[in-house]
Design a protein around this motif. Structure first.
Motif, PDB file in Angstrom:
ATOM      1  N   MET A 150     -58.293  26.066  -4.569  1.00  0.00           N
ATOM      2  CA  MET A 150     -57.098  25.569  -4.994  1.00  0.00           C
ATOM      3  C   MET A 150     -56.471  24.800  -5.886  1.00  0.00           C
ATOM      4  O   MET A 150     -55.538  25.225  -6.510  1.00  0.00           O
ATOM      5  N   LEU A 151     -57.959  24.181  -6.814  1.00  0.00           N
ATOM      6  CA  LEU A 151     -57.877  23.693  -7.942  1.00  0.00           C
ATOM      7  C   LEU A 151     -57.813  24.707  -9.305  1.00  0.00           C
ATOM      8  O   LEU A 151     -56.191  23.945  -9.996  1.00  0.00           O
ATOM      9  N   VAL A 152     -58.469  26.027  -9.394  1.00  0.00           N
ATOM     10  CA  VAL A 152     -58.308  26.881 -10.081  1.00  0.00           C
ATOM     11  C   VAL A 152     -56.463  27.572 -10.341  1.00  0.00           C
ATOM     12  O   VAL A 152     -56.221  26.993 -11.353  1.00  0.00           O
ATOM     13  N   LYS A 153     -56.242  27.505  -9.106  1.00  0.00           N
ATOM     14  CA  LYS A 153     -55.062  28.208  -8.923  1.00  0.00           C
ATOM     15  C   LYS A 153     -54.023  27.211  -9.414  1.00  0.00           C
ATOM     16  O   LYS A 153     -52.408  27.033 -10.481  1.00  0.00           O
ATOM     17  N   ALA A 154     -53.636  25.482  -9.239  1.00  0.00           N
ATOM     18  CA  ALA A 154     -52.955  24.713  -9.886  1.00  0.00           C
ATOM     19  C   ALA A 154     -53.231  24.616 -11.224  1.00  0.00           C
ATOM     20  O   ALA A 154     -51.826  24.417 -11.582  1.00  0.00           O
ATOM     21  N   CYS A 155     -54.152  23.388 -11.295  1.00  0.00           N
ATOM     22  CA  CYS A 155     -53.743  24.280 -13.230  1.00  0.00           C
ATOM     23  C   CYS A 155     -53.869  25.622 -13.311  1.00  0.00           C
ATOM     24  O   CYS A 155     -53.278  24.832 -14.571  1.00  0.00           O
ATOM     25  N   LEU A 156     -54.430  26.352 -13.116  1.00  0.00           N
ATOM     26  CA  LEU A 156     -53.568  27.637 -13.893  1.00  0.00           C
ATOM     27  C   LEU A 156     -51.908  27.523 -13.536  1.00  0.00           C
ATOM     28  O   LEU A 156     -51.515  27.592 -14.778  1.00  0.00           O
ATOM     29  N   ALA A 157     -51.571  27.363 -12.625  1.00  0.00           N
ATOM     30  CA  ALA A 157     -50.145  26.614 -12.351  1.00  0.00           C
ATOM     31  C   ALA A 157     -49.528  26.126 -13.410  1.00  0.00           C
ATOM     32  O   ALA A 157     -48.304  26.025 -14.314  1.00  0.00           O
ATOM     33  N   ASP A 158     -50.343  25.145 -13.886  1.00  0.00           N
ATOM     34  CA  ASP A 158     -49.766  23.285 -14.722  1.00  0.00           C
ATOM     35  C   ASP A 158     -50.435  24.061 -15.761  1.00  0.00           C
ATOM     36  O   ASP A 158     -49.788  23.136 -17.012  1.00  0.00           O
ATOM     37  N   GLY A 159     -51.209  25.133 -16.414  1.00  0.00           N
ATOM     38  CA  GLY A 159     -51.302  24.812 -17.553  1.00  0.00           C
ATOM     39  C   GLY A 159     -53.009  23.877 -17.714  1.00  0.00           C
ATOM     40  O   GLY A 159     -52.729  24.181 -19.638  1.00  0.00           O
ATOM     41  N   VAL A 160     -53.624  23.563 -16.686  1.00  0.00           N
ATOM     42  CA  VAL A 160     -54.076  22.166 -17.453  1.00  0.00           C
ATOM     43  C   VAL A 160     -55.835  23.270 -17.297  1.00  0.00           C
ATOM     44  O   VAL A 160     -55.986  23.748 -16.696  1.00  0.00           O
ATOM     45  N   PRO A 161     -56.185  22.675 -18.445  1.00  0.00           N
ATOM     46  CA  PRO A 161     -57.849  23.550 -19.028  1.00  0.00           C
ATOM     47  C   PRO A 161     -58.775  23.206 -17.666  1.00  0.00           C
ATOM     48  O   PRO A 161     -58.627  21.402 -17.594  1.00  0.00           O
ATOM     49  N   LEU A 162     -59.573  23.789 -17.094  1.00  0.00           N
ATOM     50  CA  LEU A 162     -60.970  23.230 -16.198  1.00  0.00           C
ATOM     51  C   LEU A 162     -61.839  24.493 -16.265  1.00  0.00           C
ATOM     52  O   LEU A 162     -62.082  25.399 -16.639  1.00  0.00           O
ATOM     53  N   VAL A 163     -62.768  23.447 -16.124  1.00  0.00           N
ATOM     54  CA  VAL A 163     -64.576  23.806 -15.807  1.00  0.00           C
ATOM     55  C   VAL A 163     -64.590  23.201 -14.237  1.00  0.00           C
ATOM     56  O   VAL A 163     -64.997  22.594 -14.015  1.00  0.00           O
TER      57      VAL A 163
END
Length: 173
Positions: A150-163
């Protein structure tokens, strides 16, 4: 209640940290299993208050509304599949206020809607905390979990880099 996930916070009530789960045994029936695990020496004193007490486990769940109060809002829920974050969801029936029910889209099963609160709100909370603390990216361990997905989807939608940190190479996908 037709479905209720096991969240980490539920495990805290179900399995005390002092329990030796590697030596646990299972008895009873498939409908009413009984899990017994030994406790570390001296651990029972710290848990004495919960011995013999029914614990309200299950933070969230979903099911079909089979009875409702008299208000128009409550009556409109009859027959609908709803998600609930009301606690004590490991039950056959649960009474909650109509406004606490999240009506699931037509055709959504209780199983599909049972995790509508804890993980999604945790993912959104992580993003909000990141922003409030002045950060611009996230690092997430156990990223192959439902929360991680879920965090991957939310970060993609908000343009937040995620490791994402995962345990197995196949979890990278």
């Amino acid at each position: 209640v037709e479905a209720s996930p096991i969240n980490p916070s539920d495990l805290g009530l179900l399995i005390p940290s002092a329990a030796g789960m590697s030596a646990a045994t299972v008895a009873g029936t498939s409908d009413r299993p009984v899990v017994t695990a030994p406790l570390r020496d001296g651990a029972l004193a710290g848990m004495a208050a919960r011995v013999g007490i029914s614990l309200p486990v299950g933070n969230e769940g979903a099911g079909t509304v089979v009875a409702a109060g008299e208000s128009a809002q409550a009556q409109a829920l009859l027959g609908k599949t709803v998600g609930i974050a009301g606690g004590a969801m490991y039950a056959q029936y649960r009474v909650v206020k109509a406004e606490a029910c999240l009506v699931l889209p037509e055709g959504t099963s209780a199983k599909e809607g049972a995790s509508s609160f804890v993980n999604p709100l945790t993912a959104l909370g992580m993003l909000e905390t990141m922003r409030r603390e002045g950060h611009s990216a996230l690092v997430h361990t156990a990223a192959a979990s439902n929360l991680g997905q879920m965090l991957v989807k939310a970060c993609l939608a908000d343009g937040v880099p995620l490791v994402n940190i995962v345990r197995k190479a196949e979890q990278e996908e």
